[in-house]
Every structure is written in C-alpha cells, then in structure tokens.
Scaffold this motif. Structure first.
Motif, short mmCIF file in Angstrom:
data_model
loop_
_atom_site.label_atom_id
_atom_site.label_comp_id
_atom_site.label_asym_id
_atom_site.label_seq_id
_atom_site.Cartn_x
_atom_site.Cartn_y
_atom_site.Cartn_z
N PRO A 249 -8.37 3.27 -12.45
CA PRO A 249 -7.49 4.10 -12.37
C PRO A 249 -7.60 4.93 -10.94
O PRO A 249 -7.70 6.16 -11.00
CB PRO A 249 -7.79 5.22 -13.42
CG PRO A 249 -9.02 4.86 -13.98
CD PRO A 249 -9.36 3.57 -13.40
N THR A 250 -7.70 4.17 -9.81
CA THR A 250 -7.93 5.01 -8.77
C THR A 250 -6.79 5.42 -7.96
O THR A 250 -5.94 4.62 -8.08
CB THR A 250 -8.60 3.89 -7.67
OG1 THR A 250 -9.79 3.19 -8.29
CG2 THR A 250 -9.47 4.64 -6.49
N GLU A 251 -6.90 6.55 -7.39
CA GLU A 251 -5.50 7.08 -6.87
C GLU A 251 -5.71 6.64 -5.42
O GLU A 251 -6.27 7.45 -4.71
CB GLU A 251 -5.48 8.65 -6.68
CG GLU A 251 -5.08 9.02 -8.04
CD GLU A 251 -4.90 10.64 -8.09
OE1 GLU A 251 -4.84 11.16 -7.12
OE2 GLU A 251 -5.46 11.26 -9.13
N TRP A 252 -5.25 5.50 -4.87
CA TRP A 252 -5.20 5.20 -3.49
C TRP A 252 -4.09 5.98 -2.67
O TRP A 252 -3.28 6.47 -3.08
CB TRP A 252 -4.70 3.75 -3.41
CG TRP A 252 -5.69 2.70 -3.98
CD1 TRP A 252 -5.78 2.39 -5.15
CD2 TRP A 252 -6.54 1.84 -2.96
NE1 TRP A 252 -7.01 1.27 -5.31
CE2 TRP A 252 -7.19 0.95 -3.95
CE3 TRP A 252 -6.78 1.91 -1.51
CZ2 TRP A 252 -8.15 0.14 -3.32
CZ3 TRP A 252 -7.83 1.10 -1.22
CH2 TRP A 252 -8.37 0.07 -1.81
N ILE A 253 -4.72 6.05 -1.29
CA ILE A 253 -4.06 6.65 -0.32
C ILE A 253 -3.32 5.48 0.46
O ILE A 253 -4.18 4.77 1.01
CB ILE A 253 -4.92 7.84 0.57
CG1 ILE A 253 -5.24 8.90 -0.28
CG2 ILE A 253 -3.59 8.12 1.47
CD1 ILE A 253 -6.43 9.86 0.57
N VAL A 254 -2.03 5.54 0.28
CA VAL A 254 -1.24 4.23 0.82
C VAL A 254 -0.64 4.40 2.11
O VAL A 254 0.22 5.32 1.92
CB VAL A 254 -0.61 3.49 -0.29
CG1 VAL A 254 0.37 2.51 0.26
CG2 VAL A 254 -1.50 2.93 -1.43
N ALA A 255 -0.78 4.09 3.21
CA ALA A 255 -0.13 4.06 4.33
C ALA A 255 1.18 3.06 4.40
O ALA A 255 0.88 1.75 4.11
CB ALA A 255 -0.85 4.05 5.56
N HIS A 256 2.05 3.48 5.03
CA HIS A 256 3.23 2.70 5.15
C HIS A 256 4.26 2.49 3.84
O HIS A 256 5.51 3.35 3.61
CB HIS A 256 3.11 1.33 5.71
CG HIS A 256 2.30 1.50 6.72
ND1 HIS A 256 2.60 2.27 7.95
CD2 HIS A 256 0.91 0.84 7.26
CE1 HIS A 256 1.66 2.39 9.02
NE2 HIS A 256 0.71 1.48 8.65
N LEU A 257 4.17 1.56 3.01
CA LEU A 257 5.22 1.04 1.92
C LEU A 257 6.68 1.00 2.63
O LEU A 257 7.49 1.69 2.01
CB LEU A 257 5.18 2.27 0.80
CG LEU A 257 3.86 2.07 -0.27
CD1 LEU A 257 4.25 2.88 -1.46
CD2 LEU A 257 3.67 0.66 -0.47
N ASN A 258 6.81 0.33 3.67
CA ASN A 258 8.02 0.37 4.20
C ASN A 258 8.93 -0.62 3.78
O ASN A 258 10.22 -0.65 3.37
CB ASN A 258 8.18 0.14 5.75
CG ASN A 258 7.23 1.29 6.53
OD1 ASN A 258 7.41 2.39 6.19
ND2 ASN A 258 6.61 0.80 7.35
N GLU A 259 8.31 -2.04 3.51
CA GLU A 259 8.81 -3.12 2.85
C GLU A 259 8.56 -2.94 1.32
O GLU A 259 7.64 -3.56 0.86
CB GLU A 259 8.08 -4.32 3.58
CG GLU A 259 8.55 -4.28 5.06
CD GLU A 259 9.90 -4.68 5.44
OE1 GLU A 259 10.60 -5.34 4.80
OE2 GLU A 259 10.39 -4.19 6.38
N LEU A 260 9.70 -2.75 0.68
CA LEU A 260 9.68 -2.71 -0.92
C LEU A 260 10.84 -3.42 -1.28
O LEU A 260 12.17 -3.18 -0.80
CB LEU A 260 9.48 -1.45 -1.55
CG LEU A 260 8.30 -0.70 -1.20
CD1 LEU A 260 8.47 0.67 -1.59
CD2 LEU A 260 7.28 -1.50 -1.66
N THR A 261 10.81 -4.43 -2.01
CA THR A 261 12.11 -5.22 -2.70
C THR A 261 12.58 -4.34 -3.81
O THR A 261 11.82 -3.55 -4.49
CB THR A 261 11.87 -6.47 -3.08
OG1 THR A 261 10.58 -6.52 -4.20
CG2 THR A 261 11.21 -7.32 -1.88
N GLU A 262 13.70 -4.89 -4.45
CA GLU A 262 14.20 -4.18 -5.79
C GLU A 262 13.12 -4.26 -6.95
O GLU A 262 12.87 -3.49 -7.73
CB GLU A 262 15.45 -4.74 -6.22
CG GLU A 262 16.54 -4.03 -5.52
CD GLU A 262 17.99 -4.43 -5.92
OE1 GLU A 262 18.18 -4.76 -7.17
OE2 GLU A 262 18.93 -4.39 -5.35
N SER A 263 12.45 -5.71 -6.98
CA SER A 263 11.46 -5.92 -7.89
C SER A 263 10.29 -4.97 -7.73
O SER A 263 9.59 -4.60 -8.74
CB SER A 263 11.17 -7.19 -8.07
OG SER A 263 10.34 -7.58 -6.81
N ASP A 264 10.02 -4.56 -6.59
CA ASP A 264 9.05 -3.73 -6.28
C ASP A 264 9.25 -2.30 -6.76
O ASP A 264 8.32 -1.75 -7.49
CB ASP A 264 8.74 -3.45 -4.82
CG ASP A 264 7.97 -4.98 -4.01
OD1 ASP A 264 7.23 -5.48 -4.89
OD2 ASP A 264 8.20 -4.87 -2.83
#
Ligand SMILES: [Zn+2]
Length: 401
Positions: A249-264
C-alpha cells in the motif's frame, strides 16, 4: 521574530489582512492579526509592508543534475531521440560539472520562491559534497536496464549515500529502464523504512506503444540496448505498473501520467491505490505530450501537484511560471486551487501536511518556510500570486533569512 505583512496567505482558511506570524527557531509559533501577534510575542519585528506572506513553494519533481543542460537540447522528433540526445550530453559531464549544476539549480529554485524540492539525482554519491540551501528530499534515480548488479545491490549502494540526507526516497526511473525486481525492492524498503517513492510513468506515446503494442521508436531503442522486451505487447504502462505483483500500500509520487487509455481510467476508478500525480506544464509543452488529463484525475480524487522537471526541458525553475502555464491550459480552474498545487498538495505528497508534517501552510507548529511577494490589496489576491513574474523579494527557510 515577528513578521508582519499586508496579507498573510495561510492556505488554511481565509487570508489575514494586516497579519503577522511569530517565529521561534525553525518553527512558526503564532499567527493572527499584527496587533494580536505583537501582544502575545516579543522579539524583533520585520515589517514587510505592502506584501503578501505565503508558504514557501514546494517543487514536487525536479532533476537538478541537469541544470547545466539548459538550452542544450532542442525538442526532438521522438522521445527515443530525446533520450539519445540527453545521453550524449551527459557523456560530456564530469562529477564536478554535476556538482556545480546541482548547486546552480538550488540557487535558481530558491530565487523563485521554492523552499522545498523533491530532487531526483542519478548521483547520490555527490550528496555528501552538497549544501542544500532549501529543504530537499533526495531521491536516488535508479536504472538497472544495463546494470550488471542485482536490484538489491544497486539500491543498497544508493541508500548508503542517501542516509547522509535528512529526507530521502527512492526513484526507480521508469518502467522501460527499471526492472520489476527493482520496483519491488524499492517498495519493500519504503515499507520497512517509511521513505517516499517516486517514478516516471506513462509519459510519452512511445512508452504506450512499447508496452501496449510491442513496437515503436522507444521499443526499438530499448531492444537495441539489450533490454528484455518480454513484458511488452499487451499491457498499458499504467496496467503494468499497478499489476505486476505490486500490492504493497505504498503511495507513489508519479510524474507525468499523460498517456492513459479508457481501460486505464477504468482501472484507476476501480483501484483503491491512489497516487500523488506530478505534472510539469512547461516541460510537457516542450515535449508536446498528449493533453494532461487533469479533470479526469481530479474527478478520481488524485492528489495533483505542479513541478518544473529539469532545465534540460524547461526555461527556468520558477513554479510561478508553471502555475501561469497551467492556468492557460486549464482556464476554468481558480487561481487558489492552482496555488494549492505548489503548496498544500505537494506537502501531502511528501507526507508533510498537517497530519504528519509541517509544510505547505502557515500554521502554528509548522516549519518557518515563508516567502513574500508584492501585493496591491485588490480583490484578486490569488490571481496576483499566479501572475508574479520574476524573483521573489524575501524568504525564510527553516527559520533563517
Ligand atoms: Zn523527471
């Protein structure tokens, strides 16, 4: 020390007109109207005049290593070409170059009102030689795609240097350069030592193509340098990140997340895992990435932060400039919400909000990290904050000027 300003922007309730804070050591010990604070505290009075006193800004994602690459790499045709170009520039740099690059980066960030930075470094062994003039979370950026060492050896080596820093974390670079073993190793250490984790995820169309389709320029490049490509073709980067045995249950700090599909987005909607997401508006523009899905991620209740990324893909380390670019991209968002993205929200990402730390707001008990900027006293206070162009006038970090 008592600091008085025309307005104190606490980010914890309404701004206080003719307000003041009292500081003892490195902490804020009192807050209120100037008369109240003066009545309750003694000590030197600093009157900032027609200024707004703000919490110091927090840059949630930066690579000060690459300050010296400012203007060196023009935008490239593909992300793979960009990696080639930055690798060629990095090959010219020595340890001494990196030391001065990081030192210059700190000075620039500070000049623009940043009092805390989450800094990813590929050279944790340099930390012992650097004095950070601002509060710093040092993240060792880890890549094992070409490494001869096991993931745990690589991490152990980095940690030896990181332990010299007051605040540190681990940053497996990205799914295409860091192995699942490396990610898992970092998660285990984070759980054991309560440290922070960050990574780059779903940044470019080429990364999507590589993982989902098993093709494209990044796929070809990574294959050419000997990466095991058996995890490619079938899964989006996000699905790969959430899926492969990462259940802690780690809370990641995620950079970007620009490319997400509908399934994402379906996956994110169903997942109980919430990330802190960092968006770098000007670097994003430099790369001409796909639109950052701000509204969608906000609706999913992710904690969203702004950052500069490095000067290899940006013009300055000013978070004010990032706020302005973001405001142009998201004109419907109020400026006070944008200001939260460089104060309250990154404090939460760094586990420094009111429930566990003491940054991003002006409150008794919080760290005395404060900046001030000119303030006209008009009704558009947060509009004025976002519009500030240029260095700030005054700051204290950890209670010191
Ligand atoms: Zn980055």
């Amino acid at each position: 020390m008592i600091v008085r300003a025309r307005t104190v922007v606490t980010m914890d309730g309404a701004p206080i007109e003719n307000g003041a804070v009292a500081i003892s050591g490195n902490r804020i010990i009192d807050l209120g109207s100037f008369d109240e604070v003066k009545g309750r505290n003694s000590g030197e009075i600093i009157d900032l005049g027609e200024q707004a006193l703000l919490p110091g800004l927090i840059n949630a994602h930066c690579h000060l290593d690459y300050t010296c690459l400012h203007g060196k790499i023009p935008p490239q045709k593909s992300f793979a070409d960009w990696i080639r170009a930055i690798n060629a520039e990095k090959a010219k740099l020595s340890g001494t170059d990196y030391l001065s690059s990081i030192t210059e980066g700190f000075a620039e960030a500070k000049r623009f009102g940043t009092t805390t930075v989450a800094n990813l470094t590929a050279f944790p062994e340099l930390i012992s030689q650097i004095h950070s003039p601002i509060r710093t979370w040092w993240f060792a950026e880890l890549i094992d795609v070409r490494s001869l060492e096991q993931a745990n050896e690589l991490v152990d080596l980095a940690i030896e240097s990181l332990r010299l820093a007051e605040n540190w974390g681990l940053a497996p670079h990205a799914l295409f350069t860091a192995s699942p073993d490396l990610y898992r190793c970092c998660e285990e250490i984070a759980r054991r030592e309560s440290i922070l984790l960050t990574t780059h995820l779903a940044e470019s169309p080429e990364e999507m193509e590589m993982f989902r389709d098993g093709s494209g320029a990044l796929y070809d490049f990574m294959k050419s340098i000997g990466r095991d490509m058996s995890d490619c073709g079938g899964m989006t980067p996000l699905a790969a990140f959430i899926g492969v045995g990462r259940v802690l249950p780690t809370e990641w700090i995620v950079a970007h997340l620009n490319e997400l599909t509908e399934s994402d987005f379906d996956l994110l909607g169903r997942s109980t895992r919430k990330f802190h997401v960092v968006h770098s508006p000007r670097s994003h523009g430099y790369f001409a990435h796909s639109r950052f899905p701000f509204k969608e991620l906000r609706a999913l209740k992710f904690n969203l932060c702004l950052a500069t990324d490095s000067l290899a893909s940006n013009e300055s380390l000013s978070l004010f400039a990032e706020m302005r670019t973001f405001q142009r991209n998201e004109p419907g968002l109020s400026p006070d919400k944008i200001f939260e993205m460089v104060t309250v929200n990154p404090a939460l990402a760094l586990h420094q909000s009111r429930h566990g730390g003491a940054l991003g707001q002006i409150r008794p008990g919080f760290q005395a990290d404060l900046i001030s900027i000119p303030c006209s006293g008009g009704t558009n206070l947060f509009e004025e904050i976002v519009a500030l162009d240029g260095p700030i006038d005054w700051m204290v970090v950890n209670g010191s000027m």
